[in-house]
Design a protein around this motif. Structure first.
Motif, PDB file in Angstrom:
ATOM      1  N   ASN A  29     -11.492 -17.449  12.976  1.00 10.04           N
ATOM      2  CA  ASN A  29     -11.779 -18.588  12.102  1.00 10.04           C
ATOM      3  C   ASN A  29     -10.530 -19.117  11.408  1.00 10.04           C
ATOM      4  OD1 ASN A  29     -14.823 -19.103  11.994  1.00 10.04           O
ATOM      5  ND2 ASN A  29     -14.673 -16.868  11.875  1.00 10.04           N
ATOM      6  N   ASP A  30      -9.351 -18.686  11.862  1.00  6.22           N
ATOM      7  CA  ASP A  30      -8.065 -19.123  11.288  1.00  6.22           C
ATOM      8  C   ASP A  30      -8.038 -18.976   9.773  1.00  6.22           C
ATOM      9  OD1 ASP A  30      -6.923 -19.785  13.773  1.00  6.22           O
ATOM     10  OD2 ASP A  30      -7.967 -21.729  13.756  1.00  6.22           O
ATOM     11  N   PHE A  31      -8.568 -17.858   9.290  1.00  7.54           N
ATOM     12  CA  PHE A  31      -8.564 -17.589   7.853  1.00  7.54           C
ATOM     13  C   PHE A  31      -7.162 -17.158   7.455  1.00  7.54           C
ATOM     14  CE2 PHE A  31      -9.656 -15.047   4.038  1.00  7.54           C
ATOM     15  CZ  PHE A  31     -10.413 -15.994   3.368  1.00  7.54           C
ATOM     16  N   PRO A  32      -6.617 -17.743   6.372  1.00  2.00           N
ATOM     17  CA  PRO A  32      -5.235 -17.419   5.979  1.00  2.00           C
ATOM     18  C   PRO A  32      -5.050 -15.923   5.706  1.00  2.00           C
ATOM     19  CG  PRO A  32      -6.078 -19.280   4.706  1.00  2.00           C
ATOM     20  CD  PRO A  32      -7.224 -18.724   5.482  1.00  2.00           C
ATOM     21  N   GLU A  33      -4.028 -15.359   6.331  1.00  2.00           N
ATOM     22  CA  GLU A  33      -3.746 -13.941   6.163  1.00  2.00           C
ATOM     23  C   GLU A  33      -3.370 -13.649   4.715  1.00  2.00           C
ATOM     24  OE1 GLU A  33      -0.724 -10.600   7.963  1.00  2.00           O
ATOM     25  OE2 GLU A  33      -1.273 -12.313   9.204  1.00  2.00           O
ATOM     26  N   GLY A  34      -3.929 -12.596   4.180  1.00  2.00           N
ATOM     27  CA  GLY A  34      -3.634 -12.203   2.803  1.00  2.00           C
ATOM     28  C   GLY A  34      -4.560 -12.820   1.767  1.00  2.00           C
ATOM     29  N   GLN A  35      -5.334 -13.835   2.151  1.00  2.00           N
ATOM     30  CA  GLN A  35      -6.276 -14.436   1.204  1.00  2.00           C
ATOM     31  C   GLN A  35      -7.490 -13.519   1.059  1.00  2.00           C
ATOM     32  OE1 GLN A  35      -7.084 -18.540   1.942  1.00  2.00           O
ATOM     33  NE2 GLN A  35      -8.716 -18.649   0.429  1.00  2.00           N
ATOM     34  N   PHE A  36      -7.986 -13.383  -0.176  1.00  2.00           N
ATOM     35  CA  PHE A  36      -9.062 -12.426  -0.455  1.00  2.00           C
ATOM     36  C   PHE A  36     -10.398 -12.887   0.114  1.00  2.00           C
ATOM     37  CE2 PHE A  36     -12.629 -10.994  -3.069  1.00  2.00           C
ATOM     38  CZ  PHE A  36     -12.494  -9.624  -2.907  1.00  2.00           C
ATOM     39  N   THR A  37     -11.095 -11.926   0.684  1.00  2.00           N
ATOM     40  CA  THR A  37     -12.484 -12.093   1.081  1.00  2.00           C
ATOM     41  C   THR A  37     -13.167 -10.739   0.924  1.00  2.00           C
ATOM     42  OG1 THR A  37     -14.011 -12.563   2.881  1.00  2.00           O
ATOM     43  CG2 THR A  37     -11.854 -11.759   3.507  1.00  2.00           C
ATOM     44  N   GLN A  38     -14.419 -10.750   0.565  1.00  2.00           N
ATOM     45  CA  GLN A  38     -15.142  -9.486   0.398  1.00  2.00           C
ATOM     46  C   GLN A  38     -15.419  -8.800   1.729  1.00  2.00           C
ATOM     47  OE1 GLN A  38     -18.599 -10.046  -2.051  1.00  2.00           O
ATOM     48  NE2 GLN A  38     -17.383 -10.143  -3.915  1.00  2.00           N
ATOM     49  N   LEU A  39     -15.154  -9.472   2.796  1.00  2.00           N
ATOM     50  CA  LEU A  39     -15.360  -8.886   4.122  1.00  2.00           C
ATOM     51  C   LEU A  39     -14.518  -7.622   4.299  1.00  2.00           C
ATOM     52  CD1 LEU A  39     -17.048  -9.534   6.585  1.00  2.00           C
ATOM     53  CD2 LEU A  39     -15.177 -10.916   7.455  1.00  2.00           C
ATOM     54  N   GLY A  40     -13.308  -7.634   3.791  1.00  2.00           N
ATOM     55  CA  GLY A  40     -12.444  -6.453   3.881  1.00  2.00           C
ATOM     56  C   GLY A  40     -12.937  -5.290   3.040  1.00  2.00           C
ATOM     57  N   LEU A  41     -13.691  -5.578   1.990  1.00  2.21           N
ATOM     58  CA  LEU A  41     -14.213  -4.517   1.137  1.00  2.21           C
ATOM     59  C   LEU A  41     -15.341  -3.735   1.812  1.00  2.21           C
ATOM     60  CD1 LEU A  41     -14.354  -6.361  -2.318  1.00  2.21           C
ATOM     61  CD2 LEU A  41     -12.591  -4.798  -1.470  1.00  2.21           C
ATOM     62  N   ALA A  42     -16.037  -4.352   2.736  1.00  2.00           N
ATOM     63  CA  ALA A  42     -17.130  -3.663   3.440  1.00  2.00           C
ATOM     64  C   ALA A  42     -16.582  -2.452   4.197  1.00  2.00           C
ATOM     65  CB  ALA A  42     -17.838  -4.616   4.388  1.00  2.00           C
ATOM     66  N   HIS A  43     -15.431  -2.621   4.814  1.00  2.00           N
ATOM     67  CA  HIS A  43     -14.776  -1.551   5.562  1.00  2.00           C
ATOM     68  C   HIS A  43     -14.537  -0.330   4.664  1.00  2.00           C
ATOM     69  CE1 HIS A  43     -11.794   0.327   8.206  1.00  2.00           C
ATOM     70  NE2 HIS A  43     -10.885   0.214   7.263  1.00  2.00           N
ATOM     71  N   THR A  44     -13.927  -0.555   3.508  1.00  6.64           N
ATOM     72  CA  THR A  44     -13.618   0.559   2.607  1.00  6.64           C
ATOM     73  C   THR A  44     -14.873   1.132   1.956  1.00  6.64           C
ATOM     74  OG1 THR A  44     -13.090  -1.025   0.849  1.00  6.64           O
ATOM     75  CG2 THR A  44     -11.257  -0.158   2.138  1.00  6.64           C
ATOM     76  N   HIS A  45     -15.839   0.277   1.634  1.00 11.83           N
ATOM     77  CA  HIS A  45     -17.088   0.777   1.046  1.00 11.83           C
ATOM     78  C   HIS A  45     -17.833   1.681   2.024  1.00 11.83           C
ATOM     79  CE1 HIS A  45     -16.573  -1.925  -2.316  1.00 11.83           C
ATOM     80  NE2 HIS A  45     -17.710  -1.499  -2.855  1.00 11.83           N
ATOM     81  N   LEU A  46     -17.933   1.257   3.273  1.00 15.56           N
ATOM     82  CA  LEU A  46     -18.644   2.066   4.266  1.00 15.56           C
ATOM     83  C   LEU A  46     -17.934   3.391   4.529  1.00 15.56           C
ATOM     84  CD1 LEU A  46     -19.663  -0.784   6.700  1.00 15.56           C
ATOM     85  CD2 LEU A  46     -21.253   0.763   5.538  1.00 15.56           C
ATOM     86  N   LEU A  47     -16.608   3.345   4.626  1.00 18.92           N
ATOM     87  CA  LEU A  47     -15.874   4.583   4.884  1.00 18.92           C
ATOM     88  C   LEU A  47     -15.881   5.523   3.679  1.00 18.92           C
ATOM     89  CD1 LEU A  47     -12.828   3.305   6.976  1.00 18.92           C
ATOM     90  CD2 LEU A  47     -14.808   4.609   7.765  1.00 18.92           C
ATOM     91  N   THR A  48     -15.724   4.970   2.486  1.00 20.21           N
ATOM     92  CA  THR A  48     -15.663   5.827   1.299  1.00 20.21           C
ATOM     93  C   THR A  48     -17.042   6.280   0.856  1.00 20.21           C
ATOM     94  OG1 THR A  48     -13.659   4.684   0.584  1.00 20.21           O
ATOM     95  CG2 THR A  48     -14.802   6.010  -1.061  1.00 20.21           C
ATOM     96  N   LEU A  49     -17.938   5.320   0.592  1.00 20.49           N
ATOM     97  CA  LEU A  49     -19.262   5.669   0.067  1.00 20.49           C
ATOM     98  C   LEU A  49     -20.166   6.294   1.121  1.00 20.49           C
ATOM     99  CD1 LEU A  49     -19.971   2.543  -2.152  1.00 20.49           C
ATOM    100  CD2 LEU A  49     -19.239   4.814  -2.890  1.00 20.49           C
TER     101      LEU A  49
END
Length: 149
Positions: A29-49
């Motif tokens: 989707n040509d989303f700018p690299e480094g711009q915040f999205t909660q999509l990246g948080l799902a990865h850490t939430h699933l792995l940690t929690l």
């Protein structure tokens, strides 16, 4: 113990897959690299929690057999519901952000319910653990304690 093992393994697979989805979906989707999205948080939430916490609970189960507490089943299902709902809302909200669409307050409200379920699950875990740590010591007769001395 198998239930904890398989649930933890499933969260590891889904957590890694969500990280892959995050990377590929933002690129597509040509989303700018480094711009915040909660999509990246799902990865850490699933792995940690999901993955790491349930592995820790597996060790606690091995040591204290907390599954003998009547609260353990409640913990397992309430906690997992919280992880799933919270992660699903992170993916949904993050996907909307990447696609340039507005999020609704319903997403935040449902995510809040997921966090409440996580907190309730943690309380249930500690209550189940407490029942296995405190109850056995209190249930021992005084005669055994004096005979051991």
């Amino acid at each position: 113990m198998q239930k904890l093992f398989y649930a933890s393994f499933a969260y590891m697979i889904v957590g890694v897959a969500s990280g892959l989805f995050y990377r590929e979906f933002t690129k597509a989707n040509d989303f700018p690299e480094g711009q915040f999205t909660q999509l990246g948080l799902a990865h850490t939430h699933l792995l940690t929690l999901g993955f790491i916490v349930l592995l820790i609970v597996l060790v606690i189960e091995k040591v204290f057999v907390i599954s003998k507490s009547h609260l353990f089943e409640w913990f397992f299902w309430v906690y997992n519901a919280g992880v799933i709902v919270t992660s699903a809302m992170l993916i949904w909200h993050g996907s909307l952000t990447v696609m340039g669409e507005e999020s609704t307050s319903a997403i935040a409200g449902i995510a809040g319910l997921g966090h409440i379920a996580l907190a309730a699950g943690m309380v249930l875990l500690f209550l189940a653990l407490r029942s296995r740590i405190v109850a056995p010591a209190a249930a021992q007769p005084v005669v055994e304690a004096t005979a051991a001395e």
